[in-house]
Enzyme design. Structure first.
Site, PDB file in Angstrom:
ATOM      1  CG  ASP A  19      53.860  12.239  17.351  1.00 37.38           C
ATOM      2  OD1 ASP A  19      53.476  12.814  18.390  1.00 37.38           O
ATOM      3  OD2 ASP A  19      53.417  11.143  16.975  1.00 37.38           O
ATOM      4  CB  ALA A  20      57.713  16.493  20.381  1.00 37.54           C
ATOM      5  CE  LYS A  21      51.575  11.145  21.057  1.00 40.33           C
ATOM      6  NZ  LYS A  21      52.467  10.802  19.935  1.00 40.33           N
ATOM      7  NE  ARG A  22      59.667  17.349  23.550  1.00 37.42           N
ATOM      8  CZ  ARG A  22      60.243  16.156  23.435  1.00 37.42           C
ATOM      9  NH1 ARG A  22      59.683  15.095  23.969  1.00 37.42           N
ATOM     10  NH2 ARG A  22      61.394  16.031  22.796  1.00 37.42           N
ATOM     11  CB  THR A  72      51.829  16.180  19.023  1.00 35.82           C
ATOM     12  OG1 THR A  72      53.111  15.598  19.260  1.00 35.82           O
ATOM     13  CG2 THR A  72      51.330  15.785  17.651  1.00 35.82           C
TER      14      THR A  72
END
Length: 280
Positions: free
Chosen positions: A97-100, A127
């Site tokens: 879960d890094a939402k890059r 993510t």
């Protein structure tokens, strides 16, 4: 190194055999304190090792939140690297879960970090944020396809601020979220039994008012501490509920550091999800 079987197929198998549940690994300061641990590297390592030991051999997906490791600098990243490797070795799929979200070579570097099988942080999926334009995700989508990994794209998030972007209307009348979902569906066209490009859709949103038939997984954060329950899932996701991967963090993690209690809580959530999906 040859690519893995496509992520969508691996996820479908994991959900069918282990239960449709993703458990977050979110070592924020208050949880470490609740576990009787210090908010330091030793506490981080003990917390993470306990969660992996308790759950990696039985849940479908473990989802470490990168930020809670990054805040400790290089030593925190080392703990993250080790936990990813150990969780995958025990059979869990790891969703970073890094939402890059970025463009060009920078997005390519993020893709190499999480989706290149030779990277120490290689994960089964990551993510990403599409709100620089869906096309900006191409380096990640291509890297995932090449390695058998997956990508979960933010679509409709549960934070109140998200609506001002995600619910805005495009020139053809679709919401921006629907536009992104349609892009995901195009990426997944023809994939069996499930595509490898997933959407992130909050489980607390009620009737989302979009078409979620993307032939891919739907990561649904918000179960447990945020207020949603497994029984809410059919109402939110409708006919697509069979592809939902509910994500719970504090609802399970608050039962630590007792390993048996962590396992019992995760099993209970997975069973409740199965029942809710079967009874839709």
């Amino acid at each position: 190194m040859s690519p893995l079987e496509p992520f969508g197929a691996r996820l479908r198998h994991a959900m069918d055999t282990r239960g449709p549940l993703c458990v977050g690994i979110d070592p924020h300061a208050s949880l470490l304190t609740a576990w009787g641990l210090n908010d330091d590297i030793a506490g981080l390592e003990r917390f993470t090792r306990t969660v992996v030991e308790a759950l990696a051999d039985r849940v479908a997906v473990l989802k470490p939140q990168s930020a809670f490791f990054e805040r400790f600098g290089s030593r925190g990243i080392a703990v993250l690297e080790k936990s990813v490797a150990e969780a995958r070795e025990a059979g869990a799929l790891v969703l970073m879960d890094a939402k890059r979200g970025d463009i060009g070579s920078t997005m390519g570097a993020y893709a190499a970090t999480y989706l290149d099988k030779d990277s120490p942080l290689f994960s089964d999926a990551v993510t990403v944020s599409p709100y620089l334009g869906f096309g900006s995700l191409r380096p990640a989508l291509d890297a995932a396809a090449a390695s058998g990994a997956g990508v979960f794209v933010l679509a409709l998030t549960s934070n109140p601020e998200g609506a001002e972007v995600q619910r805005s209307t495009t020139t053809d009348g679709r919401s921006l979220a629907q536009l992104m979902l349609d892009h995901m569906a195009a990426e997944n066209a023809g994939a069996e039994p499930l595509g490898s490009v997933g959407a992130v859709v909050g489980a607390t949103l009620g009737d989302v008012g979009v078409n979620l038939d993307i032939n891919g997984p739907l990561l649904a954060p918000g179960i447990g501490a945020q207020g949603a329950t497994p029984a809410d899932l059919p109402g939110v996701f409708g006919p697509a509920v069979g592809n939902v991967v509910p994500s719970v963090s504090r609802g399970v993690l608050r039962h630590g550091p007792d390993v048996a209690a962590l396992r019992e809580s995760a099993t209970r959530f997975a069973d409740e999800v199965r029942s809710a999906v079967a009874g839709r």
